[in-house]
Design a protein around this motif. Structure first.
Motif, PDB file in Angstrom:
ATOM      1  N   GLN A  37      45.858  14.775 -50.515  1.00 52.93           N
ATOM      2  CA  GLN A  37      45.421  15.157 -49.175  1.00 52.93           C
ATOM      3  C   GLN A  37      46.164  16.404 -48.719  1.00 52.93           C
ATOM      4  O   GLN A  37      47.393  16.452 -48.698  1.00 52.93           O
TER       5      GLN A  37
ATOM      6  N   TYR B  34      37.240   4.761 -42.894  1.00 49.94           N
ATOM      7  CA  TYR B  34      38.687   4.573 -42.846  1.00 49.94           C
ATOM      8  C   TYR B  34      39.236   5.268 -41.614  1.00 49.94           C
ATOM      9  O   TYR B  34      38.666   6.254 -41.145  1.00 49.94           O
ATOM     10  N   ARG B  35      40.350   4.767 -41.133  1.00 56.44           N
ATOM     11  CA  ARG B  35      41.067   5.437 -40.044  1.00 56.44           C
ATOM     12  C   ARG B  35      42.479   5.737 -40.517  1.00 56.44           C
ATOM     13  O   ARG B  35      43.133   4.895 -41.134  1.00 56.44           O
ATOM     14  N   GLN B  36      42.949   6.928 -40.177  1.00 56.43           N
ATOM     15  CA  GLN B  36      44.297   7.330 -40.558  1.00 56.43           C
ATOM     16  C   GLN B  36      45.057   7.782 -39.330  1.00 56.43           C
ATOM     17  O   GLN B  36      44.598   8.663 -38.598  1.00 56.43           O
ATOM     18  N   GLU B  40      50.556   8.368 -41.729  1.00 56.80           N
ATOM     19  CA  GLU B  40      50.325   7.078 -42.392  1.00 56.80           C
ATOM     20  C   GLU B  40      49.186   7.197 -43.401  1.00 56.80           C
ATOM     21  O   GLU B  40      48.516   8.216 -43.511  1.00 56.80           O
ATOM     22  N   ALA B  41      48.970   6.108 -44.121  1.00 54.40           N
ATOM     23  CA  ALA B  41      47.892   6.066 -45.096  1.00 54.40           C
ATOM     24  C   ALA B  41      46.575   5.706 -44.417  1.00 54.40           C
ATOM     25  O   ALA B  41      46.572   5.055 -43.362  1.00 54.40           O
ATOM     26  N   PRO B  42      45.459   6.089 -45.000  1.00 58.88           N
ATOM     27  CA  PRO B  42      44.166   5.636 -44.475  1.00 58.88           C
ATOM     28  C   PRO B  42      44.065   4.115 -44.563  1.00 58.88           C
ATOM     29  O   PRO B  42      44.516   3.498 -45.522  1.00 58.88           O
TER      30      PRO B  42
END
Lengths: 113, 109
Positions: A37, B34-36, B40-42
């Motif tokens: 990412q 997904y929410r991120q 943080e991680a998704p």
């Protein structure tokens, strides 16, 4: 509470050095993914494995990146030699196709100077 | 092929609604959301499968138009905890996801 774990969480290195990132998938998951990412490119799939066999690594620069699963509890992503453009957060995720959900690890934040 | 998400960003007050859209040029088997949160991680929210099946964990709903290869995520009566970046991930085959660029949602009190 089953989780994907990744080490190291942060890595700062100099250009040209080798970097190895490790991932322990959730026990029982048969598919493991490596994502990268960045602000510019977003979340990109680099490679993924099913039952430890590589299925697709077309998202990975082949000349410097390699991914392996030496056993069911460990996946590795190696960069050699590293370059500043490799600076990113690298996520490992695991899952099983029937369940749908992919569980992401906390990520390794890599900075290459 | 990366799916296209819109809008890029949205600002809401608590209790307001919002819709996030995701479209693909490829025939899809499923759409994941997904929410991120920052740093943080998704985290998985929902999967919508071809044929109408849905699996989700939260009080957030979504739709999937298979013919148009489009999905929408509905944030209803938003809460402060809904803030974050929402990603759609589209699956054409074999559990391999392509993620959109993300929609940043900010919910204010």
């Amino acid at each position: 509470d089953a989780r994907v774990t990744q080490t190291p969480r942060h890595k700062v290195t100099e250009m040209g050095q080798e970097v190895t990132m490790r991932c322990q998938p959730i026990l029982g998951h048969n598919t493991v993914f490596w994502y990268r990412q960045t602000m510019m490119q977003g979340l990109e799939l680099l490679a993924y494995f099913r039952n430890r066999a590589p299925l697709d690594d077309s998202g990975m620069p082949k000349d410097r990146f390699s991914a392996e699963m030496p056993d069911a509890t460990l996946a590795t992503l190696k960069i050699q030699p590293s370059e500043p453009r490799d600076s990113a957060v690298y996520f490992c995720a695991s899952g099983s196709p029937g369940d749908g959900e992919q569980f992401f690890g906390p990520g390794t934040r890599l900075t290459v100077l | 092929q990366q799916p296209v998400q819109s809008p890029q960003a949205v600002i809401l007050r608590e209790g307001e609604d919002a819709v996030i859209n995701c479209s693909s040029s490829k025939a899809l088997y499923s759409v994941h959301w997904y929410r991120q949160k920052h740093g943080e991680a998704p985290v998985f929210l929902m999967i919508l499968l071809k044929g109408g099946e849905q699996k989700g964990h939260e009080k957030i709903s979504a739709s999937f138009n298979e013919k148009k290869q489009q999905s929408s995520l509905y944030l209803t009566a938003s809460q402060l905890s809904y803030s974050g970046t929402y990603f759609c991930g589209t699956e054409a085959n074999d559990y391999k996801l392509s993620f959109g660029a993300g929609t940043t949602v900010t919910v204010r009190a």
